[in-house]
Design a protein around this motif. Sequence first.
Motif, mmCIF file in Angstrom:
data_model
loop_
_atom_site.group_PDB
_atom_site.id
_atom_site.type_symbol
_atom_site.label_atom_id
_atom_site.label_comp_id
_atom_site.label_asym_id
_atom_site.label_seq_id
_atom_site.Cartn_x
_atom_site.Cartn_y
_atom_site.Cartn_z
ATOM 1 N N ASP A 193 -64.524 3.643 74.214
ATOM 2 C CA ASP A 193 -65.651 4.531 74.489
ATOM 3 C C ASP A 193 -65.661 5.544 73.337
ATOM 4 O OD1 ASP A 193 -63.829 6.612 75.077
ATOM 5 O OD2 ASP A 193 -64.075 6.486 77.232
ATOM 6 N N PRO A 194 -66.527 6.566 73.359
ATOM 7 C CA PRO A 194 -66.600 7.441 72.168
ATOM 8 C C PRO A 194 -65.308 8.208 71.861
ATOM 9 C CG PRO A 194 -68.534 7.717 73.553
ATOM 10 C CD PRO A 194 -67.578 6.875 74.335
ATOM 11 N N GLU A 209 -66.417 -4.696 75.758
ATOM 12 C CA GLU A 209 -67.528 -3.756 75.827
ATOM 13 C C GLU A 209 -67.075 -2.387 75.359
ATOM 14 O OE1 GLU A 209 -69.780 -3.466 79.565
ATOM 15 O OE2 GLU A 209 -68.813 -5.401 80.016
ATOM 16 N N VAL A 210 -67.944 -1.714 74.621
ATOM 17 C CA VAL A 210 -67.698 -0.331 74.217
ATOM 18 C C VAL A 210 -68.779 0.492 74.898
ATOM 19 C CG1 VAL A 210 -67.453 1.260 72.282
ATOM 20 C CG2 VAL A 210 -66.876 -1.160 71.980
ATOM 21 N N THR A 211 -68.383 1.423 75.766
ATOM 22 C CA THR A 211 -69.402 2.198 76.482
ATOM 23 C C THR A 211 -69.909 3.344 75.604
ATOM 24 O OG1 THR A 211 -67.752 3.626 77.511
ATOM 25 C CG2 THR A 211 -68.369 1.647 78.722
ATOM 26 N N ASP A 212 -71.180 3.699 75.799
ATOM 27 C CA ASP A 212 -71.800 4.765 75.005
ATOM 28 C C ASP A 212 -71.295 6.140 75.416
ATOM 29 O OD1 ASP A 212 -73.306 3.021 73.537
ATOM 30 O OD2 ASP A 212 -75.000 3.073 74.937
ATOM 31 N N SER A 213 -70.910 6.270 76.694
ATOM 32 C CA SER A 213 -70.369 7.562 77.124
ATOM 33 C C SER A 213 -68.950 7.366 77.643
ATOM 34 C CB SER A 213 -71.266 8.182 78.195
ATOM 35 O OG SER A 213 -71.464 7.248 79.223
ATOM 36 N N LYS A 214 -68.234 8.470 77.737
ATOM 37 C CA LYS A 214 -66.829 8.459 78.112
ATOM 38 C C LYS A 214 -66.616 7.790 79.480
ATOM 39 C CE LYS A 214 -63.176 11.806 78.706
ATOM 40 N NZ LYS A 214 -62.938 13.198 79.085
#
Length: 227
Positions: free
Chosen positions: A23-24, A104-109
């Motif tokens: 994530d970020p 998957e990489v999430t856009d928010s924490k």
Amino acid sequence: SEPGPLAGKRVLITAGGTREPLDPVRFLGNRSSGKQGIALARAAAAAGAEVELIAAHIEVAIPDGIKSSSVETALDLREATLEAAARSDVVIMAAAVADFRPAEVTDSKIKKRDDAADPVITLVRNPDILVEVVQQRGTDGTPLIVGFAAETGDDRGNVLDYALSKLERKGCDLLVLNRVGRHLVFGQDETEITVLARSGAEPQSHRGSKDSAAATVIERIVAELSG
Ligand code: C5P
């Protein structure tokens, strides 16, 4: 560049450890410090080479006068390496590349919620950059390609056999075997390596500073280049 046995040769070196984002703010990483790769860059420059360094996450400074660029993930490293390898005479893949990345990489924490199940991280395979550099190589055998193999095994014989089969499988010219562990090699100034060659040269072991190990590897490269 300096006079020396690698004068006029372009040597590409990858160093450090890739970081694979979740994530970020979070990533999956490894314990590579980049010390061995930086020592190799210094040794190659001292031998007269025109050095190009691609640095994933490193914990040491890049010496002045070394041309370098930074990358974060294995996919970034792949793109930069394949591009630079095409114009190199020697490629040394000292970076510790993540074998897997989060699917998957999430856009928010990613948040913890009392009402939700514990999260599960699914991983997908990263490409093997070393194998791709070998596949991209011209029929004239350029560049000379050097891989690293960090092994945690403690049975010397088995580790050597395993490394020899890795040398075959990956198709590189030299494979530098080093034993690693939580408190061994990673981040340390001392190392223990064995250099294996496809040319059939006797395996060469070395124990000492990462600078002296780098000198051993560079000497082997010079010997391979001069046939
Ligand atoms: O298979 P293993 O990870 O032990 O191989 C290590 C060598 O392969 C190192 O030179 C490393 O830089 C390279 N490698 C790679 N791409 C990967 C994994 C490892 O280029 N995905």
